[in-house]
Design a protein around this motif. Structure first.
Motif, PDB file in Angstrom:
ATOM      1  N   UNK A  46      16.034  -8.885  -5.965  1.00 23.12           N
ATOM      2  CA  UNK A  46      16.608 -10.229  -5.780  1.00 23.12           C
ATOM      3  C   UNK A  46      16.573 -11.069  -7.045  1.00 23.12           C
ATOM      4  N   UNK A  47      15.830 -10.623  -8.058  1.00 24.45           N
ATOM      5  CA  UNK A  47      15.782 -11.346  -9.326  1.00 24.45           C
ATOM      6  C   UNK A  47      14.845 -12.535  -9.351  1.00 24.45           C
ATOM      7  N   UNK A  48      14.083 -12.768  -8.261  1.00 24.58           N
ATOM      8  CA  UNK A  48      13.193 -13.919  -8.207  1.00 24.58           C
ATOM      9  C   UNK A  48      11.800 -13.554  -8.736  1.00 24.58           C
ATOM     10  N   UNK A  49      11.117 -14.543  -9.287  1.00 26.88           N
ATOM     11  CA  UNK A  49       9.738 -14.356  -9.710  1.00 26.88           C
ATOM     12  C   UNK A  49       8.809 -14.501  -8.498  1.00 26.88           C
ATOM     13  N   UNK A  50       7.785 -13.668  -8.431  1.00 27.61           N
ATOM     14  CA  UNK A  50       6.825 -13.785  -7.337  1.00 27.61           C
ATOM     15  C   UNK A  50       5.458 -13.324  -7.817  1.00 27.61           C
ATOM     16  N   UNK A  51       4.436 -13.709  -7.058  1.00 30.02           N
ATOM     17  CA  UNK A  51       3.042 -13.368  -7.368  1.00 30.02           C
ATOM     18  C   UNK A  51       2.543 -12.361  -6.329  1.00 30.02           C
ATOM     19  N   UNK A  52       2.345 -11.098  -6.683  1.00 28.68           N
ATOM     20  CA  UNK A  52       1.888 -10.110  -5.710  1.00 28.68           C
ATOM     21  C   UNK A  52       0.425 -10.327  -5.318  1.00 28.68           C
ATOM     22  N   UNK A  53       0.118  -9.999  -4.083  1.00 27.04           N
ATOM     23  CA  UNK A  53      -1.261 -10.052  -3.568  1.00 27.04           C
ATOM     24  C   UNK A  53      -1.517  -8.790  -2.761  1.00 27.04           C
ATOM     25  N   UNK A  54      -2.740  -8.621  -2.319  1.00 30.53           N
ATOM     26  CA  UNK A  54      -3.084  -7.449  -1.523  1.00 30.53           C
ATOM     27  C   UNK A  54      -2.257  -7.336  -0.252  1.00 30.53           C
ATOM     28  N   UNK A  55      -1.879  -8.479   0.315  1.00 26.40           N
ATOM     29  CA  UNK A  55      -1.087  -8.453   1.537  1.00 26.40           C
ATOM     30  C   UNK A  55       0.303  -7.869   1.310  1.00 26.40           C
ATOM     31  N   UNK A  56       0.740  -7.792   0.051  1.00 28.13           N
ATOM     32  CA  UNK A  56       2.060  -7.245  -0.262  1.00 28.13           C
ATOM     33  C   UNK A  56       2.069  -5.718  -0.244  1.00 28.13           C
ATOM     34  N   UNK A  57       0.901  -5.110  -0.289  1.00 25.66           N
ATOM     35  CA  UNK A  57       0.824  -3.662  -0.416  1.00 25.66           C
ATOM     36  C   UNK A  57       1.227  -2.949   0.870  1.00 25.66           C
ATOM     37  N   UNK A  58       1.919  -1.832   0.707  1.00 27.46           N
ATOM     38  CA  UNK A  58       2.265  -0.967   1.832  1.00 27.46           C
ATOM     39  C   UNK A  58       1.595   0.378   1.596  1.00 27.46           C
ATOM     40  N   UNK A  59       0.580   0.670   2.415  1.00 27.20           N
ATOM     41  CA  UNK A  59      -0.192   1.896   2.281  1.00 27.20           C
ATOM     42  C   UNK A  59      -0.063   2.674   3.588  1.00 27.20           C
ATOM     43  N   UNK A  60       0.123   3.979   3.527  1.00 27.32           N
ATOM     44  CA  UNK A  60       0.178   4.766   4.765  1.00 27.32           C
ATOM     45  C   UNK A  60      -1.015   4.453   5.669  1.00 27.32           C
ATOM     46  N   UNK A  61      -0.748   4.174   6.945  1.00 30.97           N
ATOM     47  CA  UNK A  61      -1.786   3.714   7.866  1.00 30.97           C
ATOM     48  C   UNK A  61      -2.927   4.716   8.039  1.00 30.97           C
ATOM     49  N   UNK A 132      -6.375   1.093  -3.484  1.00 30.30           N
ATOM     50  CA  UNK A 132      -7.668   1.594  -3.019  1.00 30.30           C
ATOM     51  C   UNK A 132      -8.713   0.480  -3.020  1.00 30.30           C
ATOM     52  N   UNK A 133      -8.727  -0.330  -4.062  1.00 29.54           N
ATOM     53  CA  UNK A 133      -9.685  -1.441  -4.144  1.00 29.54           C
ATOM     54  C   UNK A 133      -9.412  -2.477  -3.061  1.00 29.54           C
ATOM     55  N   UNK A 134      -8.131  -2.709  -2.771  1.00 25.93           N
ATOM     56  CA  UNK A 134      -7.774  -3.681  -1.735  1.00 25.93           C
ATOM     57  C   UNK A 134      -8.243  -3.200  -0.359  1.00 25.93           C
ATOM     58  N   UNK A 135      -8.000  -1.932  -0.045  1.00 27.70           N
ATOM     59  CA  UNK A 135      -8.447  -1.413   1.250  1.00 27.70           C
ATOM     60  C   UNK A 135      -9.961  -1.442   1.372  1.00 27.70           C
ATOM     61  N   UNK A 136     -10.646  -1.102   0.284  1.00 23.24           N
ATOM     62  CA  UNK A 136     -12.107  -1.133   0.299  1.00 23.24           C
ATOM     63  C   UNK A 136     -12.608  -2.549   0.569  1.00 23.24           C
ATOM     64  N   UNK A 137     -11.989  -3.537  -0.060  1.00 20.87           N
ATOM     65  CA  UNK A 137     -12.391  -4.927   0.147  1.00 20.87           C
ATOM     66  C   UNK A 137     -12.070  -5.404   1.554  1.00 20.87           C
TER      67      UNK A 137
END
Length: 417
Positions: A46-61, A132-137
């Motif tokens: 989309x060309x927009x600037x954004x700030x990624x966070x852990x909630x943005x991650x998509x990890x196999x359940x 991995x660090x996000x899931x651990x936290x």
């Protein structure tokens, strides 16, 4: 030292500070700067600037933190359009960094400038490591949460203390299970003892099957003598169907401070002799900081006040446990609602005084636990020891044996049908 040396140059100097935060001054100092910059990612869709966070991650359940490696496909979503960005796209956009001012936009010539540089913005930190660090936290203890905040988000960890209340603990009572009755589906019983200057507090714990390890208190009280602990160990307990259970192990705090009637006398010597004479009992020693959850230390000598070393014949195994780790685990279990996977169960006879002991300790901003002076925490400590004992025994790995063509079901070595 840097600031003192710069006094020689009367304003003709520059200072540069860089570090990961660790509850000291780096993150606070950065945010105190007249102007602060932070990197943003420009979405290739989309060309927009954004700030990624852990909630943005998509990890196999199906994956846990320890299962994630270089071969794991990880994507994170743009917060503006929701499109996924993979590692290859991330590395490309990081080659052209885009910084934005998050503080002090109006300052034309700032006297101090801070740059908030997170792991998300580093070419050398792969996306799978961040995931991995996000899931651990997210699912782990306080240590993992601090590691995520300091090492990946590059900010100080802030613990939001949630005071446990007595009513919150009492919601875990099973009103249909009287005191001293073992829950159905129990696979292992243990007696856990907190040693005091005079006497002992104890509880009988029942553990259920499975990795999530449900746990229940079936009895608790206090006694004055070691012999009474052996009586408790020999007790036969029953569930509502009449099945009999015996405790398979006993775990006793090797400390207990000093006896006020003999101020220089530590109870460690007594506990070691008791455990040596009755191998059913195993001594525990809590430590606030350890690399692992627990370890075994072979004790060759009894503690001595006189300085004369008395050898322990054959030695004695003492189990050192990471109390910070297990207090974190206990706090997490207390948050689970009754009946949920891995929840704690208290018998119907549990009182407010008992519940108050499970509310006594609090955790500080550094992740360490404290008990205010004058508050009793004996049963809290007993639950901590119970969590450690379960890991030492390997209760999570126990599996029920199948029913044979003849004879009773064997539920565990401590149960007979």
């Amino acid at each position: 030292m840097i600031q003192k040396r710069n006094r020689l140059y009367k304003g003709r100097y520059k200072q540069f500070f860089a570090s990961t935060p660790a509850q000291l001054f780096i993150h606070k100092g950065m945010m105190d700067c007249r102007q602060v910059w932070e990197m943003r990612h420009r979405c290739p869709h989309c060309g927009q600037l954004f700030r990624p966070t852990g909630e943005c991650l998509h990890v196999p359940e199906s994956l846990a933190a320890e299962d994630i490696g270089p071969e794991t496909e990880i994507i994170y979503a743009c917060t503006e359009c929701g499109a996924g960005i993979d590692e290859e796209q991330r590395l490309e956009l990081l080659k052209v960094p885009e910084w934005v001012v998050i503080k002090g936009q109006e300052v034309l010539r700032p006297s101090s400038v801070g740059f908030h540089h997170r792991a998300w913005d580093c070419l050398d930190v792969p996306l799978y490591e961040i995931a991995a660090a996000w899931l651990a936290a997210k699912h782990g203890g306080i240590t993992d949460k601090i590691a995520w905040a300091n090492g990946y988000e590059a900010e100080d960890y802030r613990y939001e203390q949630q005071d446990r209340k007595e009513d919150f603990i009492l919601r875990l009572r099973d009103e249909n299970r009287p005191r001293s009755v073992v829950p159905r589906g129990t696979c292992y019983l243990a007696v856990i003892v907190d040693t005091q200057q005079i006497g002992f507090h104890y509880a009988v714990m029942a553990y259920g099957w499975g990795e999530d390890m449900p746990a229940a208190k079936i009895e608790h009280d206090s006694v004055e003598a070691f012999a009474q602990l052996n009586d408790i160990a020999a007790t036969v307990w029953k569930d509502a169907d009449g099945k009999e259970y015996r405790a398979m192990s006993g775990w006793i705090d090797s400390g207990g401070g000093t006896n006020p009637l003999a101020p220089k006398h530590s109870r460690t010597n007594e506990v070691y002799r008791f455990c040596k004479e009755f191998p059913f009992w195993r001594p525990l020693k809590g430590q606030r900081s350890m690399e692992n959850g627990w370890l075994v230390k072979l004790m060759d000598f009894y503690p001595s006040r006189s300085g004369r070393m008395e050898k322990i014949p054959g030695g004695l195994k003492r189990y050192n446990i990471n109390v910070t780790l297990y207090k974190d685990e206990l706090a997490g279990k207390l948050q689970k609602e009754p009946g949920n996977s891995g929840a704690i169960s208290l018998d119907a006879g549990t009182t407010s005084n008992y519940a108050a002991q499970l509310c006594a300790e609090y955790r500080d901003d550094h992740g360490f636990w404290h008990c205010p002076k004058g508050k009793a925490n004996h049963q809290w400590d007993i639950w901590v020891y119970a969590m450690a004992a379960a890991d030492i025994v390997g209760i999570r790995r126990l599996r029920p044996e199948r029913q044979g063509p003849q004879g009773p079901i064997v539920y565990s070595k401590g149960v007979r049908a």
